[in-house]
Design an enzyme around this catalytic site. Sequence first.
Site, PDB file in Angstrom:
ATOM      1  N   HIS A  85      35.004  57.221 -51.157  1.00  0.00           N
ATOM      2  CA  HIS A  85      35.335  56.254 -52.200  1.00  0.00           C
ATOM      3  C   HIS A  85      36.289  55.195 -51.648  1.00  0.00           C
ATOM      4  O   HIS A  85      37.320  55.525 -51.076  1.00  0.00           O
ATOM      5  CB  HIS A  85      35.971  56.985 -53.381  1.00  0.00           C
ATOM      6  CG  HIS A  85      36.363  56.094 -54.493  1.00  0.00           C
ATOM      7  ND1 HIS A  85      37.451  56.346 -55.280  1.00  0.00           N
ATOM      8  CD2 HIS A  85      35.819  54.953 -54.969  1.00  0.00           C
ATOM      9  CE1 HIS A  85      37.567  55.405 -56.196  1.00  0.00           C
ATOM     10  NE2 HIS A  85      36.589  54.544 -56.023  1.00  0.00           N
ATOM     11  N   ASP A  96      23.601  39.290 -41.183  1.00  0.00           N
ATOM     12  CA  ASP A  96      22.393  38.618 -40.701  1.00  0.00           C
ATOM     13  C   ASP A  96      22.314  38.629 -39.176  1.00  0.00           C
ATOM     14  O   ASP A  96      23.224  39.103 -38.490  1.00  0.00           O
ATOM     15  CB  ASP A  96      22.302  37.198 -41.278  1.00  0.00           C
ATOM     16  CG  ASP A  96      23.414  36.251 -40.832  1.00  0.00           C
ATOM     17  OD1 ASP A  96      24.005  36.436 -39.739  1.00  0.00           O
ATOM     18  OD2 ASP A  96      23.690  35.300 -41.577  1.00  0.00           O
TER      19      ASP A  96
END
Length: 144
Positions: A22, A30
């Site tokens: 968490h 990209d």
Amino acid sequence: MLKGLDPILTPELLSTLRAMGHGDEIAIVDANFPAASSGPPVIRLGGVPADAVAHAVLSVMPLDDFVPEAAWCMAVVDDPEADPPIFDGFREALARHETAEFTLNKVERFAFYARVSACFAVVSTGERRLYGNLILKKGVVRTN
């Protein structure tokens, strides 16, 4: 292959997502992004679009709803208000896979690089559209 899992979720990526806790963050970047020199371990998914990876990741990983922001993209250099088409793909992934409403927050280029360096892992995609970079903060799976 496993039933119900997006085939983009390779064994390495599934293991990484499961190992995250968490508040940990994962970057989906990209083809132009300097993933190898950013610091965290890199998972390569060449030829896969960044928004498809976002859909796959969000199909199994909840976002953190304890914080005001849990998803960030890189703001366009010299035009931070710009909204490249890839951002719509990221927003669609957020809307499709999350029950809470999450916004896509923009971060200045060098601040985005710094945030990626603190991520748990980086998924380097084959995305060729500019600004196809996203950071997601892992939340918790709630039980009844």
